[in-house]
Design a protein around this motif. Structure first.
Motif, PDB file in Angstrom:
ATOM      1  N   CYS A   1      47.569  42.487  45.597  1.00 22.98           N
ATOM      2  CA  CYS A   1      46.334  42.836  44.911  1.00 22.98           C
ATOM      3  C   CYS A   1      46.544  42.562  43.416  1.00 22.98           C
ATOM      4  CB  CYS A   1      46.048  44.317  45.150  1.00 22.98           C
ATOM      5  SG  CYS A   1      44.621  44.906  44.258  1.00 22.98           S
ATOM      6  N   ARG A   2      45.567  41.930  42.799  1.00 19.77           N
ATOM      7  CA  ARG A   2      45.688  41.679  41.357  1.00 19.77           C
ATOM      8  C   ARG A   2      44.473  42.260  40.643  1.00 19.77           C
ATOM      9  NH1 ARG A   2      47.014  36.163  37.904  1.00 19.77           N
ATOM     10  NH2 ARG A   2      47.628  37.306  36.043  1.00 19.77           N
ATOM     11  N   ILE A   3      44.752  42.988  39.601  1.00 22.21           N
ATOM     12  CA  ILE A   3      43.663  43.636  38.851  1.00 22.21           C
ATOM     13  C   ILE A   3      43.472  42.897  37.532  1.00 22.21           C
ATOM     14  CG2 ILE A   3      42.909  45.796  37.805  1.00 22.21           C
ATOM     15  CD1 ILE A   3      45.059  47.047  39.882  1.00 22.21           C
TER      16      ILE A   3
ATOM     17  N   GLY B   1      38.020  37.798  46.426  1.00 21.02           N
ATOM     18  CA  GLY B   1      37.548  38.846  45.518  1.00 21.02           C
ATOM     19  C   GLY B   1      36.143  38.561  45.037  1.00 21.02           C
ATOM     20  N   GLN B   2      35.573  39.547  44.391  1.00 20.03           N
ATOM     21  CA  GLN B   2      34.199  39.374  43.918  1.00 20.03           C
ATOM     22  C   GLN B   2      34.153  38.352  42.781  1.00 20.03           C
ATOM     23  OE1 GLN B   2      33.861  43.369  41.396  1.00 20.03           O
ATOM     24  NE2 GLN B   2      32.081  42.081  41.194  1.00 20.03           N
ATOM     25  N   THR B   3      33.002  37.913  42.484  1.00 18.74           N
ATOM     26  CA  THR B   3      32.881  36.905  41.435  1.00 18.74           C
ATOM     27  C   THR B   3      33.368  37.471  40.096  1.00 18.74           C
ATOM     28  OG1 THR B   3      31.350  35.427  40.313  1.00 18.74           O
ATOM     29  CG2 THR B   3      30.443  37.523  40.988  1.00 18.74           C
TER      30      THR B   3
ATOM     31  N   SER C   1      36.427  38.082  39.254  1.00 20.22           N
ATOM     32  CA  SER C   1      37.568  39.001  39.328  1.00 20.22           C
ATOM     33  C   SER C   1      38.893  38.296  39.027  1.00 20.22           C
ATOM     34  CB  SER C   1      37.625  39.669  40.707  1.00 20.22           C
ATOM     35  OG  SER C   1      37.688  38.691  41.705  1.00 20.22           O
ATOM     36  N   GLY C   2      38.864  36.992  38.858  1.00 17.89           N
ATOM     37  CA  GLY C   2      40.095  36.299  38.429  1.00 17.89           C
ATOM     38  C   GLY C   2      40.757  35.430  39.480  1.00 17.89           C
ATOM     39  N   LYS C   3      40.021  35.012  40.477  1.00 21.54           N
ATOM     40  CA  LYS C   3      40.618  34.178  41.539  1.00 21.54           C
ATOM     41  C   LYS C   3      41.065  32.828  40.977  1.00 21.54           C
ATOM     42  CE  LYS C   3      36.845  34.518  43.952  1.00 21.54           C
ATOM     43  NZ  LYS C   3      36.125  35.454  43.080  1.00 21.54           N
ATOM     44  N   THR C   4      40.128  32.196  40.264  1.00 24.26           N
ATOM     45  CA  THR C   4      40.460  30.881  39.714  1.00 24.26           C
ATOM     46  C   THR C   4      41.570  31.013  38.677  1.00 24.26           C
ATOM     47  OG1 THR C   4      38.137  30.348  40.031  1.00 24.26           O
ATOM     48  CG2 THR C   4      39.409  28.808  38.717  1.00 24.26           C
ATOM     49  N   HIS C   5      41.540  32.106  37.960  1.00 25.35           N
ATOM     50  CA  HIS C   5      42.598  32.356  36.968  1.00 25.35           C
ATOM     51  C   HIS C   5      43.962  32.373  37.656  1.00 25.35           C
ATOM     52  CE1 HIS C   5      44.080  34.042  33.132  1.00 25.35           C
ATOM     53  NE2 HIS C   5      44.939  34.689  33.906  1.00 25.35           N
TER      54      HIS C   5
ATOM     55  N   SER D   1      31.450  30.267  36.973  1.00 25.39           N
ATOM     56  CA  SER D   1      31.622  30.773  38.334  1.00 25.39           C
ATOM     57  C   SER D   1      31.788  29.613  39.302  1.00 25.39           C
ATOM     58  CB  SER D   1      30.394  31.600  38.708  1.00 25.39           C
ATOM     59  OG  SER D   1      30.514  32.040  40.022  1.00 25.39           O
ATOM     60  N   SER D   2      32.803  29.735  40.160  1.00 24.39           N
ATOM     61  CA  SER D   2      33.004  28.699  41.183  1.00 24.39           C
ATOM     62  C   SER D   2      31.926  28.879  42.240  1.00 24.39           C
ATOM     63  CB  SER D   2      34.378  28.851  41.811  1.00 24.39           C
ATOM     64  OG  SER D   2      35.341  28.986  40.828  1.00 24.39           O
ATOM     65  N   ARG D   3      31.233  27.811  42.525  1.00 21.08           N
ATOM     66  CA  ARG D   3      30.149  27.914  43.503  1.00 21.08           C
ATOM     67  C   ARG D   3      30.578  27.357  44.850  1.00 21.08           C
ATOM     68  NH1 ARG D   3      28.012  31.776  41.759  1.00 21.08           N
ATOM     69  NH2 ARG D   3      26.068  31.439  42.922  1.00 21.08           N
TER      70      ARG D   3
HETATM   71  N1  LIG Z   1      44.629  38.241  34.840  1.00 22.57           N
HETATM   72  C1  LIG Z   1      43.760  37.799  33.918  1.00 22.57           C
HETATM   73  N2  LIG Z   1      44.117  37.806  32.631  1.00 22.57           N
HETATM   74  C2  LIG Z   1      43.274  37.376  31.695  1.00 22.57           C
HETATM   75  N3  LIG Z   1      42.028  36.908  31.930  1.00 22.57           N
HETATM   76  C3  LIG Z   1      41.627  36.880  33.199  1.00 22.57           C
HETATM   77  C4  LIG Z   1      42.466  37.325  34.260  1.00 22.57           C
HETATM   78  N4  LIG Z   1      41.796  37.176  35.398  1.00 22.57           N
HETATM   79  C5  LIG Z   1      40.613  36.660  35.073  1.00 22.57           C
HETATM   80  N5  LIG Z   1      40.501  36.484  33.762  1.00 22.57           N
HETATM   81  C6  LIG Z   1      39.334  35.945  33.052  1.00 22.57           C
HETATM   82  O1  LIG Z   1      38.192  36.443  33.687  1.00 22.57           O
HETATM   83  C7  LIG Z   1      37.189  35.462  33.754  1.00 22.57           C
HETATM   84  C8  LIG Z   1      36.742  35.268  35.205  1.00 22.57           C
HETATM   85  O2  LIG Z   1      37.849  34.785  35.905  1.00 22.57           O
HETATM   86  P1  LIG Z   1      37.702  33.691  37.067  1.00 22.57           P
HETATM   87  O3  LIG Z   1      36.774  32.619  36.696  1.00 22.57           O
HETATM   88  O4  LIG Z   1      39.081  33.296  37.430  1.00 22.57           O
HETATM   89  O5  LIG Z   1      37.061  34.581  38.176  1.00 22.57           O
HETATM   90  P2  LIG Z   1      36.706  34.159  39.664  1.00 22.57           P
HETATM   91  O6  LIG Z   1      37.081  35.267  40.523  1.00 22.57           O
HETATM   92  O7  LIG Z   1      37.315  32.855  39.968  1.00 22.57           O
HETATM   93  O8  LIG Z   1      35.145  34.061  39.580  1.00 22.57           O
HETATM   94  P3  LIG Z   1      34.193  33.207  40.541  1.00 22.57           P
HETATM   95  O9  LIG Z   1      34.394  33.709  41.892  1.00 22.57           O
HETATM   96  O10 LIG Z   1      32.843  33.487  40.015  1.00 22.57           O
HETATM   97  O11 LIG Z   1      34.617  31.797  40.378  1.00 22.57           O
HETATM   98  C9  LIG Z   1      37.779  34.200  33.166  1.00 22.57           C
HETATM   99  O12 LIG Z   1      37.358  34.101  31.845  1.00 22.57           O
HETATM  100  C10 LIG Z   1      39.249  34.442  33.202  1.00 22.57           C
HETATM  101  O13 LIG Z   1      39.923  33.753  32.162  1.00 22.57           O
END
Ligand SMILES: Nc1ncnc2c1ncn2[C@@H]1O[C@H](COP(=O)(O)OP(=O)(O)OP(=O)(O)O)[C@@H](O)[C@H]1O
Length: 920
Positions: A347-349, A423-425, A427-431, A536-538
């Protein structure tokens, strides 16, 4: 500044040195007063002092002044006929020696302490020799004072007290308030009438105090030696005094009646001495007690120290054992997990965007637990979820990858691995998977780091040659699109290794290649801004890394690493999606819901897992239900307004962690396996040849086809088009009741039905590319044999056959792929022969036209069902296939199936199996 610390020992030494110096100054001052100016500084050093006395002139003059004529002939420059001063023309040293010798004789005669003549000659002065010299001069001074006093009082007495022989101690000197030094004689019993018993009493007290001070200062050694010796000195002094007092009143003034005004004084003094002696005895006892106490304490400290050392050693051993146990425990846990094949869940917060906003994350445990709480509803309970690992908001990309690295190593070892971010949109998946756009190298996501690691690991294995290729696709609105060449591609979810055969596969050999590929993929990936995420990744993006390794020995491995960045689930009211965004959101939510269904079915160990409900689950089928090692990252946003989504994600992740996949196995291929595969290929070719041999027969059958063709067309019209591969991968079986006659079967690619007692229906599918499947089912009252053949172009082959006529049941459960393939080859060979025989035996009983008439005579419902059946037959029956009813024909299927039998066994809606419904 912190004051400099002086140790006890250092303090004593400096005090002693100070006292020695003071005595020296005093001696020099006295000599000057007696013998005239010495040209010495006020505080002469040892060297200056001794140099001044070396010729003995000063000393001789001094003693002659005190005791005239003590040294009758003093050798000086004048005496030697040299009027020059000493300094200008010094005499040879041996001439001065005479002076020293005479002086020492005179001092000895006075019973005063002396020194060695050599003490003055030493080039290198030592403290002891200077001290002896000073003692001698000071005793001379004392004598002089005493003598003066006696002359004044007219009672000059000879000095016989042995105490005079004692060297003067430092305690004899003390500074007067005026600053000059005053020497107090030590038990100066020879002093005048004023130095009476009370002065002697002071002296005794002083000596005792000195003993105590010394005892205190050097409790270890000095007490054992010095104190005892001083005590002895004191005792002997007292003893001698009293003894001498008995012999001669002159000798011991202590007991000399002259010194005491009365006997009472004398007895008082004696009592006092005895009391002092008693006190000393007590003190000694006390000292013994202190010493023994000290020894006991010392022993105790030593014992305690030894115990402590022992305990510390024990503790450190226990600590190292504990660490080992923890390590082993973790290994065992991992082994257990691997054996059970659980999906690992991390789990990553994400950090909060607004540092002042409150977080719904209450606690993050080292053990992988996370506690969440809704601060808006204080009455709500706190929820705890347990995962393999929880990364807090401060966790870096490196921290996350460190825990993932072992899986990447598994890929090189031949295991299929799937890592997906959920995870929800926002929340940092792509990160996590790719890293932030435009971030530095340290922000790189798992995708980059994994590929880099693959390169580095593979380069260390010298005996294996690795080839790494990547594919990158996305699932956008339920379409699979190639991100490396922007084309929509067909999917293949069959048994083959390559799930996306049409997706562009790029070889990568370095980090730069990877970066280029990722960039290309990122550019092509669908993303847009929503109210919840600017980028947001679509779509769901899937990076597939194919690792093919070939050892020098000929063994080969082929493994796939799936790196999946899922699109985030979103509440459209919050993301404010409309139009295209809304459509995308709906597709995303639907596919994620399908993923949830699959996970639930897997967790509940259902017999049916609905993989085919979405493209996402189809593509992840091998990772979720296959032999892969799977890791899921559940991402959560800590914001309070995302609490509901957080709970939903955590619950989903919890469910995922309960899924048991079974032990993962490496995709290794030995030489033997490769030979067997070659054999399969040969057999496939043989089959193909057999099929072509049937061409005359099929062309014969074609005459009857036109009527069937139209019927089939009708059926085809009502059936929605679908991909050939999709249908091929769903070999199914429909029990058709009331099938009138027996249907014989011949080659592969046939559909036969048997009337009572055996009803048989077989589907054979040959995947034009690399799959071949065959299934044949016959139902009967009691006996049934089921057989299915599946040749996977890569490495799977299985066979099963059902036939009442065979009257035996075969169920092969093959554990190893090698034995599986071997058996399958044998079975395949038999099957080829058997099918050939059967095809020769089964005459065509009914013309195809009859089928049509039968179909036409059915009710609308029935005719619909029949059309389905026909369509199905068209896919499986080579005869029909050859009549262009279906794309199956392209697979080369031909049959001498008795078409009249088909016409006699119209399919029924009621009895259609679930699988058939699904398939349709
Ligand atoms: N662990 C982290 N540390 C710093 N910034 C983060 C972290 N996780 C996410 N972020 C920031 O939060 C924002 C949203 O992250 P991200 O695009 O990765 O979310 P996502 O889950 O992929 O969203 P989506 O599902 O809409 O694509 C980005 O600006 C990203 O840089």
């Amino acid at each position: 500044m912190e004051p400099k610390r002086i140790s006890f020992r250092q303090g004593c030494l400096s005090r002693k040195a100070e006292e020695t110096a003071l005595r020296r100054y005093e001696a020099a001052a006295w000599l000057e007063s007696i013998a005239g100016p010495l040209c010495l500084p006020q505080k002469p050093s040892d060297h200056e002092f001794v140099s001044c006395l070396r010729n003995g002139l000063v000393l001789c003059n001094a003693i002659n002044k005190i005791q005239p004529g003590s040294v009758p002939k003093v050798v000086s420059n004048a005496l030697m006929g040299s009027p020059a001063s000493d300094n200008q023309n010094p005499l040879p040293a041996y001439q001065y020696f005479e002076n020293i010798r005479n002086f020492l004789v005179a001092v000895e005669e006075l019973k005063l302490p002396t020194f060695e003549a050599s003490d003055l000659e030493r080039e290198k002065l030592d403290t002891a020799s200077v001290s002896r010299l000073v003692d001698c001069i000071l005793s001379l001074k004392s004598y002089h004072e005493w003598k003066r006093g006696a002359e004044i009082n007219g009672s000059l007495k000879s000095i016989k007290s042995p105490l005079f022989k004692l060297s003067l101690t430092r305690a004899q000197i003390h500074m007067t308030p005026s600053g000059s030094f005053v020497q107090r004689s030590r038990l100066n019993l020879t002093s005048d009438t004023e130095s009476k018993p009370c002065k002697a009493k002071d002296e005794v007290v002083r000596i005792i105090c000195q003993c105590l001070v010394d005892a205190k200062e050097n409790i270890n050694q000095v007490l054992a030696t010095n104190v005892t010796s001083q005590e002895r000195e004191f005792k002997s002094a007292v003893h001698c005094s009293s003894k001498e007092g008995k012999v001669s009143n002159d000798i011991s003034p202590l007991q000399n009646k002259d010194h005491y005004t009365s006997d009472k004084d004398r007895s008082d003094h004696m009592n006092f001495l005895e009391a002092q002696e008693q006190e000393i005895r007590e003190l000694r006892l006390m000292l013994e007690g202190v010493k023994s106490e000290y020894r006991a304490l010392h022993n105790q400290v030593q014992n305690d120290y030894a115990t402590l050392v022992h305990e510390i050693q024990g503790l450190s051993t226990a600590a190292s054992r504990y660490n080992e146990a923890v390590k082993e425990n973790r290994n065992l846990y991992n082994m257990l997990q691997e054996l059970r094949g659980n999906i690992r869940v991390f789990c990553r917060i994400r950090p909060t965007f607004n540092s002042t906003s409150r977080s719904s994350i209450e606690y993050i445990g080292e053990d992988g637990s996370v506690m969440v709480f809704d601060p808006l509803k204080p009455q709500s309970t706190r929820k705890v979820f347990q995962f393999n690992k929880v990364f807090g908001p401060k966790a870096t990309q490196g921290d996350v990858y460190k825990e993932t690295q072992s899986l990447i190593r598994s890929v090189v070892d031949g295991y299929n691995v799937c890592i997906f971010a959920y995870g929800q949109t926002g929340s940092g998946k792509t990160h996590t998977m790719c890293g932030p756009s435009g971030g530095s190298a340290k922000d790189n996501g798992i995708n980059y780091m994994a590929l880099n690691d693959l390169f580095s690991i593979s380069s260390t294995r010298e005996n294996v040659k690795y080839q790494i290729n990547v594919q990158m696709v996305e699932i956008y609105n339920e379409q699979v699109r190639d991100l490396l060449c922007t084309l929509e591609i067909r999917t293949c979810t069959g048994n083959g290794q390559t799930s996306l055969p049409d997706a562009k596969m790029l070889p990568v050999g370095s980090t730069e290649d990877v970066i280029n590929v990722m960039k290309l993929g990122e550019i092509n990936r669908a993303s847009s801004s929503t109210a919840m995420n600017d980028r947001s990744s679509r779509s769901h993006s899937i990076l597939i890394v194919h690792v093919h390794g070939e050892e020098d020995s000929g063994e080969a491995t082929h493994s796939c690493l799936y790196l999946v960045d899922l699109a985030g689930s979103e509440r459209v009211d919050r993301s404010e999606a409309t139009g295209d965004r809304l459509k995308e959101a709906q597709h995303i939510n639907k596919s994620l819901s399908c993923l949830g269904d699959v996970i639930t079915a897997l967790a509940q160990k259902n017999s049916h897992i609905p993989y085919r409900n979405s493209k996402l689950t189809q593509l992840l089928q091998k990772s979720l239900g296959g032999n892969a090692k799977t890791l899921m990252f559940a991402h959560i946003s800590p914001e309070i307004d995302s609490y509901a989504e957080t709970i939903s994600t955590l619950k989903f992740a919890q469910r995922v962690s309960t899924v048991e996949l079974g032990a993962a196995c490496a995709n290794k291929e030995s030489n033997e396996m490769r030979d067997l595969k070659n054999q399969i290929d040969n057999l496939k070719k043989a089959l193909a040849i057999k099929e072509t041999e049937r061409v005359p027969f099929s062309s014969k059958m074609k005459e009857n086809v036109p009527t069937m063709e139209s019927s089939s067309k009708q059926a085809a019209e009502r059936t929605p088009p679908r991909s050939r591969r999709f249908s091929l991968e769903t070999p199914t079986y429909t029990k058709i009741p009331g099938a009138p006659t027996k249907t014989s079967q011949s080659q592969f690619g046939f559909h036969a039905q048997e009337k009572s007692p055996d009803k048989m229906k077989c589907d054979v599918a040959i995947n034009g590319q690399d799959d071949f499947t065959f299934s044949s089912t016959s139902s009967s009252e009691q006996k049934s044999v089921r057989a299915s053949v599946a040749i996977n172009g890569q490495d799977d082959f299985s066979y099963s056959s059902t036939s009442r006529s065979v009257q035996k049941s075969v169920r092969a459960s093959v554990v190893s792929k090698g034995s599986n393939i071997r058996k399958s080859i044998q079975s395949l060979g038999k099957l080829i022969n058997a099918s050939e025989k059967r095809s020769n035996q089964c005459p065509i009983e009914k013309p195809v036209s009859k089928i049509r008439s039968n179909l036409d005579s059915k009710s609308p419902v029935n005719s619909k069902t029949d059309s389905r059946t026909m369509r199905r037959q068209s896919l499986t029956n080579p005869l029909l296939a050859s009549s262009n009813f279906s794309r199956r024909s392209s697979l080369g299927g031909k049959s001498d199936t008795n078409l009249s039998d088909v016409s006699k066994t119209p399919p029924s809606i009621k009895t259609s199996s679930k699988a058939t419904k699904k398939w349709l």
